[in-house]
Design a protein around this motif. Structure first.
Motif, PDB file in Angstrom:
ATOM      1  N   THR A 110       0.804  -1.220   0.000  1.00 13.27           N
ATOM      2  CA  THR A 110       0.000   0.000   0.000  1.00 13.27           C
ATOM      3  C   THR A 110       0.838   1.271   0.000  1.00 13.27           C
ATOM      4  O   THR A 110       0.294   2.363   0.030  1.00 13.27           O
ATOM      5  N   ILE A 111       2.163   1.135  -0.048  1.00 17.56           N
ATOM      6  CA  ILE A 111       3.073   2.268  -0.090  1.00 17.56           C
ATOM      7  C   ILE A 111       4.049   1.985  -1.223  1.00 17.56           C
ATOM      8  O   ILE A 111       4.432   0.828  -1.446  1.00 17.56           O
ATOM      9  N   PRO A 112       4.443   2.994  -2.006  1.00 19.26           N
ATOM     10  CA  PRO A 112       5.263   2.707  -3.184  1.00 19.26           C
ATOM     11  C   PRO A 112       6.530   1.908  -2.884  1.00 19.26           C
ATOM     12  O   PRO A 112       6.822   0.918  -3.552  1.00 19.26           O
ATOM     13  N   PHE A 113       7.289   2.344  -1.878  1.00 15.01           N
ATOM     14  CA  PHE A 113       8.542   1.669  -1.551  1.00 15.01           C
ATOM     15  C   PHE A 113       8.589   1.394  -0.050  1.00 15.01           C
ATOM     16  O   PHE A 113       9.067   2.214   0.728  1.00 15.01           O
ATOM     17  N   PRO A 114       8.070   0.241   0.375  1.00 13.10           N
ATOM     18  CA  PRO A 114       7.927  -0.032   1.811  1.00 13.10           C
ATOM     19  C   PRO A 114       9.255  -0.198   2.523  1.00 13.10           C
ATOM     20  O   PRO A 114      10.217  -0.749   1.976  1.00 13.10           O
ATOM     21  N   ARG A 115       9.268   0.288   3.765  1.00 14.36           N
ATOM     22  CA  ARG A 115      10.404   0.078   4.660  1.00 14.36           C
ATOM     23  C   ARG A 115       9.946  -0.899   5.733  1.00 14.36           C
ATOM     24  O   ARG A 115       9.073  -0.569   6.542  1.00 14.36           O
ATOM     25  N   LEU A 116      10.520  -2.087   5.700  1.00 12.89           N
ATOM     26  CA  LEU A 116      10.155  -3.151   6.628  1.00 12.89           C
ATOM     27  C   LEU A 116      11.358  -3.467   7.503  1.00 12.89           C
ATOM     28  O   LEU A 116      12.446  -2.935   7.313  1.00 12.89           O
ATOM     29  N   LEU A 117      11.163  -4.361   8.459  1.00 15.61           N
ATOM     30  CA  LEU A 117      12.198  -4.645   9.442  1.00 15.61           C
ATOM     31  C   LEU A 117      13.526  -5.005   8.765  1.00 15.61           C
ATOM     32  O   LEU A 117      14.580  -4.544   9.193  1.00 15.61           O
ATOM     33  N   ASN A 118      13.465  -5.815   7.728  1.00 16.55           N
ATOM     34  CA  ASN A 118      14.693  -6.236   7.050  1.00 16.55           C
ATOM     35  C   ASN A 118      14.750  -5.768   5.598  1.00 16.55           C
ATOM     36  O   ASN A 118      15.339  -6.412   4.756  1.00 16.55           O
ATOM     37  N   ARG A 119      14.126  -4.644   5.322  1.00 15.28           N
ATOM     38  CA  ARG A 119      14.116  -4.168   3.940  1.00 15.28           C
ATOM     39  C   ARG A 119      14.296  -2.668   3.837  1.00 15.28           C
ATOM     40  O   ARG A 119      13.460  -1.900   4.314  1.00 15.28           O
ATOM     41  N   LEU A 120      15.414  -2.276   3.232  1.00 16.77           N
ATOM     42  CA  LEU A 120      15.698  -0.876   2.938  1.00 16.77           C
ATOM     43  C   LEU A 120      15.981  -0.702   1.445  1.00 16.77           C
ATOM     44  O   LEU A 120      16.462   0.328   1.005  1.00 16.77           O
ATOM     45  N   TYR A 121      15.704  -1.733   0.659  1.00 17.63           N
ATOM     46  CA  TYR A 121      15.948  -1.738  -0.791  1.00 17.63           C
ATOM     47  C   TYR A 121      14.689  -2.173  -1.503  1.00 17.63           C
ATOM     48  O   TYR A 121      14.007  -3.072  -1.007  1.00 17.63           O
ATOM     49  N   PRO A 122      14.306  -1.657  -2.616  1.00 12.90           N
ATOM     50  CA  PRO A 122      14.988  -0.541  -3.307  1.00 12.90           C
ATOM     51  C   PRO A 122      14.583   0.803  -2.729  1.00 12.90           C
ATOM     52  O   PRO A 122      13.584   0.906  -2.052  1.00 12.90           O
TER      53      PRO A 122
END
Length: 430
Positions: free
Chosen positions: A418-430
């Motif tokens: 629901t967000i263009p580039f999600p920031r999750l616990l283990n995700r900062l890419y892309p």
């Protein structure tokens, strides 16, 4: 005449040119069906060998997925498609021929798709979610502008926490400690004392090590704050606002909801007023539903919220939580000071809390007491205390989480879509 897919209804019977990407294609003998997208929508282009000639038709049959084109043709009505129009292709120009596009029509794993989020956004369903997100944002501005609110931008870098938690991203602000904002609320209270009715809309950050389908590290919040309004006034604003947003999506995103196979009959019921249940009654309801371990004074988790929501076909307010489990700034109920004048709005279908709100403490001495109880006596909160010192008034506010709201209205399972580039616990890419 250059146009876009969204505008082709104005050019039925006319020849136009559209800049597009080839989403997919299939051919049947002397006809190639080109599935085109241009960012504004999706449409079929029909390429006929007899019209294009042998060389151009063979070129059309050889087009690869996500190649970029200028496509020219006559727009005709097409009752077989939900879009209602297609193009009879008379010519096309290849801008770039894409090679080995990684996201094919076959099934891909979630991690693969998240690694290719920059490309996954092009897919029909992801496009639809982003269009619904955009409509929710548009309808938000419309609602608050029409009702006399002023948009005020809260800072992203702050010297303190709005909620008094430790789940903050710490950074250095030259020689001082600073944090990424977890809420603009405290600043909106200051703005409401100057402008009456205000709202902020911006990114917020929570350093929660959570992996649930409802959580993101970076998400967007709509946070209205209203002077001279009590808790009940605020609840009415909340249900009117949510109703307005849902009805706007139903009216303006029909094709997008269809692309997501969303059951719109459940959304059509979302009109104010919304049901309300007290925290006390919610605990009792949960016990009746088999949650025998829940005790008064405990906060609700996702299974509890889902169980409560199952009893209603609209969002439901859970009101008057125990003061001990809520933020320091919430006003106690004058009739029962162990609970506060607050509410969480729980969405149907298991999507959980989408709004948290309360009436704020406006009494200077009580706020001083809360400061001592929560060890907030430092300089960082001095300005917030002064709001009660100079012309204090009853005031209330709330915060709506955009991504959870998009997930609920769209019917998608996880907020990461629901967000263009999600920031999750283990995700900062892309």
């Amino acid at each position: 005449m250059k146009t876009t897919i969204a505008e082709v209804s104005k050019f039925v019977g006319e020849e136009v040119t559209i800049g597009a990407w080839l989403q997919n294609k299939r051919s049947s003998g002397k006809i190639a069906f080109l599935q085109l997208r241009d960012g504004t929508g999706f449409m079929q282009g029909v390429a006929v060998k007899a019209e294009l000639g042998d060389d151009k038709f063979q070129q059309a049959k050889g087009l690869t997925q996500e190649s970029s084109l200028y496509v020219t043709g006559v727009i005709v009505e097409d009752s077989r498609s939900s879009f209602g129009y297609e193009m009879q292709v008379s010519n096309f120009e290849i801008i770039q021929e894409a090679k080995d596009y990684p996201i094919t029509p076959k099934e891909h794993g979630t991690e693969f798709l998240m690694d290719h989020r920059h490309l996954w956004l092009r897919s029909r369903k992801q496009h639809a979610v982003m269009k619904i997100r955009n409509e929710i944002i548009r309808a938000t501005y419309e609602f608050f502008n029409q009702n006399g609110y002023v948009k005020v931008d809260a800072p992203i870098l702050t010297g303190s926490s709005a909620e008094g938690t430790t789940e903050l991203f710490h950074t250095k602000y030259f020689d001082e400690d600073a944090y990424l904002s977890q809420s603009g609320q405290l600043y909106m209270e200051a703005a409401a004392m100057a402008l009456g009715k205000v709202f902020s809309f911006g990114p917020t950050f929570r350093a929660e090590k959570s992996k649930t389908r409802r959580h993101l590290i970076e998400f967007w919040m709509i946070e209205p704050e209203m002077a001279f309004m009590d808790h009940n006034d605020s609840l009415e604003v909340q249900e009117q606002y949510v109703s307005h947003v849902v009805q706007s999506v139903l009216e303006n995103c029909k094709l997008d909801l269809e692309a997501l196979d969303r059951d719109t009959s459940v959304l059509e019921k979302i009109k104010a007023p919304f049901p309300r249940i007290s925290y006390d009654d919610a605990v009792q309801l949960l016990k009746e539903k088999g949650f025998n371990d829940i005790e008064w004074g405990e906060d609700f988790g996702a299974p509890h919220e889902t169980a409560i929501a199952e009893s209603y076909d609209k969002p439901v307010f859970i009101t008057n939580y125990p003061a001990e489990i809520k933020a320091f700034y919430m006003k106690p109920d004058p009739e029962r000071p162990e609970v506060v004048l607050c509410a969480d709005l729980i969405a149907p279908e298991g999507y959980g809390e989408i709004i948290g709100g309360s009436q704020r403490i406006d009494d200077l001495e009580l706020m001083r007491q809360r400061y001592e109880e929560h060890d907030l006596t430092g300089e960082a909160y001095k300005w917030y205390l002064q709001l009660r010192e100079y012309g204090t008034v009853p005031h209330s506010g709330f915060g709506l989480g955009l991504e959870r709201t998009v997930a609920w209205i769209s019917g998608v399972e996880h907020v990461r879509e629901t967000i263009p580039f999600p920031r999750l616990l283990n995700r900062l890419y892309p």
